[in-house]
Design a protein around this motif. Structure first.
Motif, PDB file in Angstrom:
ATOM      1  N   GLY A  43       0.791  -1.239   0.000  1.00  0.00           N
ATOM      2  CA  GLY A  43       0.000   0.000   0.000  1.00  0.00           C
ATOM      3  C   GLY A  43       0.820   1.285   0.000  1.00  0.00           C
ATOM      4  O   GLY A  43       1.852   1.392  -0.667  1.00  0.00           O
ATOM      5  N   GLY A  44       0.339   2.247   0.814  1.00  0.00           N
ATOM      6  CA  GLY A  44       0.885   3.610   0.780  1.00  0.00           C
ATOM      7  C   GLY A  44       2.378   3.696   1.038  1.00  0.00           C
ATOM      8  O   GLY A  44       3.070   4.512   0.423  1.00  0.00           O
ATOM      9  N   ARG A  47       4.231   2.827  -2.131  1.00  0.00           N
ATOM     10  CA  ARG A  47       4.073   3.966  -3.054  1.00  0.00           C
ATOM     11  C   ARG A  47       5.008   5.112  -2.654  1.00  0.00           C
ATOM     12  O   ARG A  47       5.744   5.649  -3.494  1.00  0.00           O
ATOM     13  CB  ARG A  47       2.609   4.410  -2.975  1.00  0.00           C
ATOM     14  N   ASP A  62       3.546   5.585   8.388  1.00  0.00           N
ATOM     15  CA  ASP A  62       2.442   4.652   8.340  1.00  0.00           C
ATOM     16  C   ASP A  62       2.910   3.383   7.601  1.00  0.00           C
ATOM     17  O   ASP A  62       3.302   3.471   6.440  1.00  0.00           O
ATOM     18  CB  ASP A  62       1.333   5.387   7.554  1.00  0.00           C
ATOM     19  N   ASP A  64       1.917  -0.446   6.391  1.00  0.00           N
ATOM     20  CA  ASP A  64       0.898  -1.486   6.238  1.00  0.00           C
ATOM     21  C   ASP A  64       1.576  -2.779   5.857  1.00  0.00           C
ATOM     22  O   ASP A  64       2.310  -2.832   4.868  1.00  0.00           O
ATOM     23  CB  ASP A  64      -0.104  -1.097   5.147  1.00  0.00           C
ATOM     24  N   ARG A 145      -7.892  -6.264  -4.290  1.00  0.00           N
ATOM     25  CA  ARG A 145      -9.061  -5.637  -3.665  1.00  0.00           C
ATOM     26  C   ARG A 145      -8.817  -4.161  -3.379  1.00  0.00           C
ATOM     27  O   ARG A 145      -9.631  -3.487  -2.772  1.00  0.00           O
ATOM     28  CB  ARG A 145      -9.407  -6.371  -2.358  1.00  0.00           C
ATOM     29  N   ARG A 146      -7.685  -3.655  -3.800  1.00  0.00           N
ATOM     30  CA  ARG A 146      -7.293  -2.300  -3.390  1.00  0.00           C
ATOM     31  C   ARG A 146      -7.850  -1.220  -4.318  1.00  0.00           C
ATOM     32  O   ARG A 146      -8.422  -1.514  -5.349  1.00  0.00           O
ATOM     33  CB  ARG A 146      -5.774  -2.236  -3.244  1.00  0.00           C
ATOM     34  N   ASP A 147      -7.666   0.044  -3.889  1.00  0.00           N
ATOM     35  CA  ASP A 147      -8.343   1.145  -4.597  1.00  0.00           C
ATOM     36  C   ASP A 147      -7.693   1.512  -5.927  1.00  0.00           C
ATOM     37  O   ASP A 147      -8.337   1.512  -6.969  1.00  0.00           O
ATOM     38  CB  ASP A 147      -8.501   2.373  -3.682  1.00  0.00           C
ATOM     39  N   ASN A 151      -1.517   2.022  -5.239  1.00  0.00           N
ATOM     40  CA  ASN A 151      -1.619   1.523  -3.855  1.00  0.00           C
ATOM     41  C   ASN A 151      -1.665   0.003  -3.824  1.00  0.00           C
ATOM     42  O   ASN A 151      -1.944  -0.581  -2.774  1.00  0.00           O
ATOM     43  CB  ASN A 151      -2.880   2.066  -3.184  1.00  0.00           C
ATOM     44  N   ASP A 191     -17.372   0.725  -3.814  1.00  0.00           N
ATOM     45  CA  ASP A 191     -16.996   1.667  -2.766  1.00  0.00           C
ATOM     46  C   ASP A 191     -16.669   3.050  -3.356  1.00  0.00           C
ATOM     47  O   ASP A 191     -15.537   3.313  -3.764  1.00  0.00           O
ATOM     48  CB  ASP A 191     -15.757   1.104  -2.035  1.00  0.00           C
ATOM     49  N   ARG A 194     -13.657   5.531  -2.610  1.00  0.00           N
ATOM     50  CA  ARG A 194     -12.341   5.470  -3.259  1.00  0.00           C
ATOM     51  C   ARG A 194     -12.048   6.752  -4.039  1.00  0.00           C
ATOM     52  O   ARG A 194     -10.906   7.192  -4.108  1.00  0.00           O
ATOM     53  CB  ARG A 194     -12.273   4.253  -4.193  1.00  0.00           C
ATOM     54  N   ARG A 197     -10.773   9.189  -1.570  1.00  0.00           N
ATOM     55  CA  ARG A 197      -9.381   8.898  -1.241  1.00  0.00           C
ATOM     56  C   ARG A 197      -8.483   9.393  -2.377  1.00  0.00           C
ATOM     57  O   ARG A 197      -7.427   9.959  -2.152  1.00  0.00           O
ATOM     58  CB  ARG A 197      -9.174   7.390  -1.070  1.00  0.00           C
ATOM     59  N   ARG A 200      -7.845  13.129  -2.295  1.00  0.00           N
ATOM     60  CA  ARG A 200      -6.848  13.474  -1.265  1.00  0.00           C
ATOM     61  C   ARG A 200      -5.443  13.171  -1.752  1.00  0.00           C
ATOM     62  O   ARG A 200      -4.525  13.975  -1.645  1.00  0.00           O
ATOM     63  CB  ARG A 200      -7.129  12.642  -0.010  1.00  0.00           C
ATOM     64  N   ARG A 204      -2.302  15.707  -2.824  1.00  0.00           N
ATOM     65  CA  ARG A 204      -1.029  15.631  -2.104  1.00  0.00           C
ATOM     66  C   ARG A 204       0.127  15.334  -3.040  1.00  0.00           C
ATOM     67  O   ARG A 204       1.218  15.871  -2.905  1.00  0.00           O
ATOM     68  CB  ARG A 204      -1.137  14.534  -1.049  1.00  0.00           C
TER      69      ARG A 204
HETATM   70  P1  ATP Z   1      -1.832   7.548   3.354  1.00  0.00           P
HETATM   71  O1  ATP Z   1      -0.447   7.924   2.996  1.00  0.00           O
HETATM   72  O2  ATP Z   1      -2.809   8.691   3.270  1.00  0.00           O
HETATM   73  O3  ATP Z   1      -1.935   6.758   4.636  1.00  0.00           O
HETATM   74  P2  ATP Z   1      -2.485   5.041   2.174  1.00  0.00           P
HETATM   75  O4  ATP Z   1      -2.609   4.631   0.741  1.00  0.00           O
HETATM   76  O5  ATP Z   1      -1.439   4.377   3.005  1.00  0.00           O
HETATM   77  O6  ATP Z   1      -2.292   6.615   2.159  1.00  0.00           O
HETATM   78  P3  ATP Z   1      -4.391   4.011   4.066  1.00  0.00           P
HETATM   79  O7  ATP Z   1      -5.717   4.581   4.435  1.00  0.00           O
HETATM   80  O8  ATP Z   1      -3.330   3.934   5.091  1.00  0.00           O
HETATM   81  O9  ATP Z   1      -3.898   4.887   2.831  1.00  0.00           O
HETATM   82  O10 ATP Z   1      -4.685   2.590   3.436  1.00  0.00           O
HETATM   83  C1  ATP Z   1      -3.655   1.633   3.229  1.00  0.00           C
HETATM   84  C2  ATP Z   1      -3.928   0.868   1.962  1.00  0.00           C
HETATM   85  O11 ATP Z   1      -5.163   0.159   2.069  1.00  0.00           O
HETATM   86  C3  ATP Z   1      -4.046   1.720   0.707  1.00  0.00           C
HETATM   87  O12 ATP Z   1      -2.797   2.013   0.148  1.00  0.00           O
HETATM   88  C4  ATP Z   1      -4.896   0.837  -0.180  1.00  0.00           C
HETATM   89  O13 ATP Z   1      -4.096  -0.157  -0.783  1.00  0.00           O
HETATM   90  C5  ATP Z   1      -5.813   0.133   0.809  1.00  0.00           C
HETATM   91  N1  ATP Z   1      -7.125   0.828   0.950  1.00  0.00           N
HETATM   92  C6  ATP Z   1      -7.481   1.734   1.877  1.00  0.00           C
HETATM   93  N2  ATP Z   1      -8.761   2.116   1.716  1.00  0.00           N
HETATM   94  C7  ATP Z   1      -9.244   1.424   0.670  1.00  0.00           C
HETATM   95  C8  ATP Z   1     -10.512   1.352   0.009  1.00  0.00           C
HETATM   96  N3  ATP Z   1     -11.559   2.109   0.395  1.00  0.00           N
HETATM   97  N4  ATP Z   1     -10.636   0.492  -1.040  1.00  0.00           N
HETATM   98  C9  ATP Z   1      -9.597  -0.280  -1.425  1.00  0.00           C
HETATM   99  N5  ATP Z   1      -8.383  -0.260  -0.853  1.00  0.00           N
HETATM  100  C10 ATP Z   1      -8.200   0.584   0.176  1.00  0.00           C
END
Ligand code: ATP
Ligand code: MG
Length: 452
Positions: A43-44, A47, A62, A64, A145-147, A151, A191, A194, A197, A200, A204
């Motif tokens: 995830g984030g 990235r 953060d 994950d 399953r991710r957005d 990510n 969803d 997304r 998200r 945002r 950024r």
């Molecule tokens: P940030 O830097 O703002 O934390 P992030 O991408 O890490 O950005 P998180 O909210 O920490 O955002 O979510 C972690 C990961 O979970 C995301 O990178 C994405 O892969 C997945 N994720 C979060 N929300 C969703 C969603 N609504 N649908 C699908 N995947 C999601």
């Protein structure tokens, strides 16, 4: 390929994490390897490692992590291992899959740092906007399953093959092209939060919506598949919760201005109200509300007030609909309702005392909302109330009245109110004038006053 999007560089970035964060990861890696699990950073964080140069000692806020090849409780097991080593960590587990969320306070030497450890899972959505049903899965399915593609990348942390980069949807290329792309056609129907998200993130990181993704959003919006579930309180609890959460994150983010603009331009607000009447002036109104809220504090969270500013543009029935859809606290609905009624009353209030009588019973949030969104004459009136009228006291106090022989009670209070109103309206300018005025009032009401 842009040099700041280089996989090897990103991996070096992971190696360049501060000692404390590397130490944390190595504890988890050792535990996972011992259990025969495969651990990934996803995830984030992945990235962000791709986006930034490998600066020694620069931490991530953060992390994950996903465990593959383990039973659902693995996240907790790994989290508890850290809990034993780091007494200041706050540990919380949730969901069927017992995801483990850990947070370290700012003064812990690690952070502030938050970490999520989950077991790889796939999701299916029983209906648009539903709470997904989850099942154990491979990492590839978990990424699916991710957005957005950017990510949906992972780095393998455990041996063998530690450092392997997984990017099944072309996230790296999308990051280079600075674009947000969803993974499948149903993504927004499943969803819609997304898109929020995405706004945002785009604000950024300077991203745009990839054209097919934008077309998908428009097509999904035209069907509005969430409406039947959103129409009543608790009708789609997961979606209501997610959308509300997204508004909160958006308004609390530093780049809320461009994020909100993008959301509006992409027509993201239309999933709440078709053809949402967005106006650029709302950005200024929200900023004004934020500034006024600092000077006139109240208990309601500021992001809710920012959202209320957006809602003032809607006709009352639609506005009530959104309050229900997002399951907002009743206070927000009441605040919006009072704004309507007040604007009408204040228009006909001529004297300062009449204005004060309307404004004084209100909470600061309503005044701030009115001052931020109302027409200039109303803003002037409220500022005058704050700066001058609210401070004005009558020239005679309750003690003075008692010394003059009045006994406390409703008429006594009424006299004080009369005196204050006359002071506010400039009829009374000093104490002798107030005493004379009291006498004239007393003559009018002598019977009631004496009988108290
Ligand atoms: P940030 O830097 O703002 O934390 P992030 O991408 O890490 O950005 P998180 O909210 O920490 O955002 O979510 C972690 C990961 O979970 C995301 O990178 C994405 O892969 C997945 N994720 C979060 N929300 C969703 C969603 N609504 N649908 C699908 N995947 C999601
Ligand atoms: Mg994150």
């Amino acid at each position: 390929m842009a040099s700041n999007c280089d996989v090897a560089l990103a991996w070096r970035g992971l190696e360049a994490l501060p000692d404390g964060q590397r130490q944390l990861l190595s504890v988890l890696v050792a535990e996972a390897e011992q259990q025969g699990w495969v651990l990934y950073l996803v995830g984030g964080a992945v990235r962000d490692l791709l986006l930034r140069p490998a600066v020694p000692g620069l931490g991530l806020p953060d992390l994950d992590l996903v465990v593959e090849g383990a039973a659902p409780g693995a996240g907790i097991q790994l989290g508890e291992r850290l809990g034993r080593l780091y007494p200041d960590v706050h540990l919380h587990s949730y969901g069927t899959f017992q995801t483990c969320a850990l947070t370290w306070p700012a003064d812990s030497g690690l952070g502030p740092l938050s970490m999520d450890i989950a077991t790889a899972r796939a999701e299916s959505y029983p209906h648009p906007g539903a709470n997904p049903v989850v099942r154990p899965a491979t990492l590839a399915q978990d990424l699916g399953r991710r957005d957005f593609t950017i990510n949906a990348m992972a780095v393998r942390l455990t041996e063998p093959r530690a450092g392997t980069w997984l990017d099944p949807f072309g996230g790296q290329q999308d990051l280079e092209r600075r674009q947000l792309r969803v993974l499948h056609e149903h993504s927004f129907a499943d969803d819609p939060s997304r898109l929020y998200r995405g706004a945002r993130l785009a604000a950024r990181l300077g991203l745009t919506l990839e054209p097919h993704t934008e077309a998908l959003w428009r097509q999904t919006l035209a069907r509005n598949p969430w409406q039947p579930y959103l129409q009543h309180r608790g009708g789609a609890p997961a979606l209501q919760h997610r959308l509300r959460g997204e508004f909160k994150y958006l308004f609390q983010s530093e780049s809320w201005r461009p994020a909100l603009r993008l959301l509006a331009v992409w027509r993201g607000l239309d999933c709440l109200v078709p053809d949402f009447p967005w106006q650029e002036a709302m950005v200024t109104q929200i900023a004004t509300a934020g500034r006024l809220a600092q000077a006139h504090p109240f208990a309601t969270e500021t992001w809710l007030l920012s959202l209320a500013v957006l809602l003032t543009a809607l006709p009352p029935a639609q506005r009530r609909g959104v309050v229900t859809q997002l399951d907002l606290p009743p206070k927000v609905g009441q605040c919006l309702e009072s704004c309507d009624a007040l604007q009408r009353c204040l228009q006909s209030a001529g004297r300062p005392s009449q204005v004060v009588a309307q404004l004084e019973p209100l909470g600061s949030e309503t005044l701030v909302l009115l001052a931020a969104t109302g027409p200039p004459w109303l803003r002037r009136l409220i500022r005058r109330y704050w700066s001058t009228w609210s401070q004005i006291r009558p020239f005679l106090t309750g003690d003075d009245l008692q010394a003059l022989g009045y006994r406390p009670g409703p008429t006594f209070r009424g006299l004080l109110q009369h005196l204050r109103a006359a002071t506010l309206d400039g009829v009374l300018r000093d104490r002798p004038a107030a005493l004379a005025y009291l006498q004239s009032l007393d003559t009018q009401h002598s019977h009631q006053t004496v009988s108290e």
